[in-house]
Design an enzyme around this catalytic site. Structure first.
Site, PDB file in Angstrom:
ATOM      1  N   LYS A  12       6.919   8.473  -2.950  1.00 13.12           N
ATOM      2  CA  LYS A  12       6.962   8.116  -1.530  1.00 13.12           C
ATOM      3  C   LYS A  12       7.615   9.243  -0.769  1.00 13.12           C
ATOM      4  CE  LYS A  12       5.913   4.434   1.009  1.00 13.12           C
ATOM      5  NZ  LYS A  12       4.952   3.369   0.656  1.00 13.12           N
TER       6      LYS A  12
HETATM    7  N1  GLU Z   1       1.577   3.415   1.887  1.00 13.31           N
HETATM    8  C1  GLU Z   1       0.742   2.518   1.172  1.00 13.31           C
HETATM    9  C2  GLU Z   1       1.573   1.653   0.249  1.00 13.31           C
HETATM   10  O1  GLU Z   1       2.734   1.443   0.481  1.00 13.31           O
HETATM   11  C3  GLU Z   1      -0.432   3.212   0.468  1.00 13.31           C
HETATM   12  C4  GLU Z   1      -0.055   4.259  -0.529  1.00 13.31           C
HETATM   13  C5  GLU Z   1      -1.247   5.057  -1.035  1.00 13.31           C
HETATM   14  O2  GLU Z   1      -2.366   4.757  -0.662  1.00 13.31           O
HETATM   15  O3  GLU Z   1      -1.004   5.974  -1.802  1.00 13.31           O
HETATM   16  O4  GLU Z   1       1.081   1.096  -0.701  1.00 13.31           O
END
Ligand code: GLU
Length: 421
Positions: A111
């Site tokens: 993240k």
């Molecule tokens: N931000 C989204 C989540 O929290 C998608 C992450 C992604 O597609 O890599 O799952």
């Protein structure tokens, strides 16, 4: 005390580790393995300059965390928000590891985040910030290493800038370095709707198992960004009545149901859902407690806490947001018989279609929306059913069941690989 104040005082990283510890304890995980999975693999903090429109130079702080890369490259979004902290990004990265494992896609968890209120930046400043942040985290990202995606306050345009920046440095176009891109740049059909669509597939499954008629259900949605606004539309399409919604400025309530399309148009025009004709303005915290059958938290962490869990009227909670419920609240809800579909299952549709996008990019392929949605449905329904079966077998709530499934999968992969050196 408001929910917002409570939310700020709870550390998401402590919540994430507590959830992991509960599952690890129940799985009797090997103590060494437990120590490994309890911490992130890599944490990068960057402070970087951006030239603002007025000629001044501002320094922003951002993070990229890789929690685990055992089952594949790190995967997870980039968030732009004024309250971003390293501990929040660590929690979100760990949740991505479990999320990818629940739906069995070959990724680890990562993240990123930048401390910024993007609403205060011009488009030019936003682009400059994105390009410089991408450059700073380039030591970690790459299509085989770590693949960012949209999250709170980031979108397809931001992903296009990230992809372009990375590609300029490589000297050729690398579509697979980020997902959630515009269709014209190798983005996938259905990616924008995927988080909400996956959540609604879970709600349909839950309703089926619990004997709930969605055509007679009233729904409240907290958060009206990408996940919340599309979830409201899709659950309306299932025949449910959306009685309350909110965004970061506040909420609205109409017990007989809101016209979702008109609320979306209203927010576009006025920048807020509040003041919508025929509805009553309420607070963001109120939306969680309105009389409804299904509650969809689709905003930020720590919204449902020990303080308000007892006042929630919904029978089903579908976590489109990451980390909206604290462990204390989980216990209260479970005792009260509320059926909660946990974030790592409920919002996994987003990363699942990100995986489809990445596969299409690596193969220079493009699938139709019908194919994308059919594949998404198959994965979500299977993950829901596997989780539900464990919940019944082990007599635990759905969060614990999803953790047991996910942590076991990551633990198996980790122990099969063994320890290097
Ligand atoms: N931000 C989204 C989540 O929290 C998608 C992450 C992604 O597609 O890599 O799952």
């Amino acid at each position: 005390m408001t929910t917002e104040q409570t939310a700020a005082s709870i550390n998401p990283w402590q919540v994430a580790q507590q959830q992991f510890d509960l599952a690890a304890g129940r799985l009797s995980l090997d103590p060494g393995l437990r120590r490994v999975l309890r911490e992130p693999r890599r944490e990068l903090t960057v402070h970087f300059p951006v030239k603002m429109d007025d000629g001044s130079v501002q320094v922003f702080t951002g993070y990229r965390v890789q929690h685990n890369v055992g089952r594949g490259p790190a995967k997870g979004g980039i968030r732009y928000h004024q309250d971003v902290t390293l501990d929040e990004v660590k929690a979100l990265a760990m949740w991505m590891t479990w999320k990818c494992a629940v739906v069995a896609i070959p990724y680890g968890g990562g993240k990123g985040g930048v401390i910024v209120d993007p609403k205060k930046l011009s488009l030019k400043e936003l682009e400059a910030l994105t390009r410089r942040f991408t450059t700073e985290i380039e030591v970690l990202i790459g299509p085989e290493r770590d693949i960012p995606a949209p999250d709170v306050n980031t979108n397809a345009q931001v992903m296009a800038w990230m992809m372009d920046t990375y590609s300029m440095h490589q000297g050729y176009t690398v579509p697979g370095v980020v997902t959630g891109k515009p269709i014209s740049l190798g983005g996938s059909e259905g990616r924008t709707e995927a988080t909400a669509r996956g959540a609604v597939y879970c709600i349909v499954e839950a309703a089926d198992h619990l004997g709930i008629d969605l055509g007679r259900s009233r729904v409240a949605v907290q958060g009206f960004g990408n996940a919340g606004s599309i979830a409201a539309s899709l659950i309306r399409d299932e025949g449910s009545s959306v009685v309350a919604v909110s965004d970061s400025t506040g909420g609205i309530h109409r017990p007989t149901g809101l016209d979702v399309d008109r609320v979306i148009a209203w927010k576009k025009e006025h920048g807020t859902v509040q003041g919508f004709p025929g509805s009553t303005d309420v607070t963001n915290a109120d939306v969680l407690e309105v009389d409804c059958d299904i509650l969809i938290p689709a905003a930020l962490e720590n919204q449902i806490t020990a303080r308000n869990a007892g006042s929630i009227k919904a029978r089903v909670i579908a976590e489109a947001a990451n980390g909206p419920t604290t462990p204390d609240a989980d216990e209260i809800l479970h005792e009260r018989g509320v059926f909660l579909i946990p974030d790592i299952l409920c919002n996994a549709g987003g990363v699942t279609v990100s995986y489809f996008e990445w596969v299409q990019d690596l193969n220079r392929d493009h699938w139709s929306e019908t194919i994308v949605n059919a594949k998404l449905k198959e994965i979500m329904v299977r993950a829901f059913d596997e989780t539900y079966r464990i919940a019944r077998q082990e007599e635990v709530n759905m969060r614990m069941a999803a953790y047991l499934l996910a942590v076991q999968r990551v633990a198996d992969a980790t122990s099969m690989r063994g320890l290097y050196p």
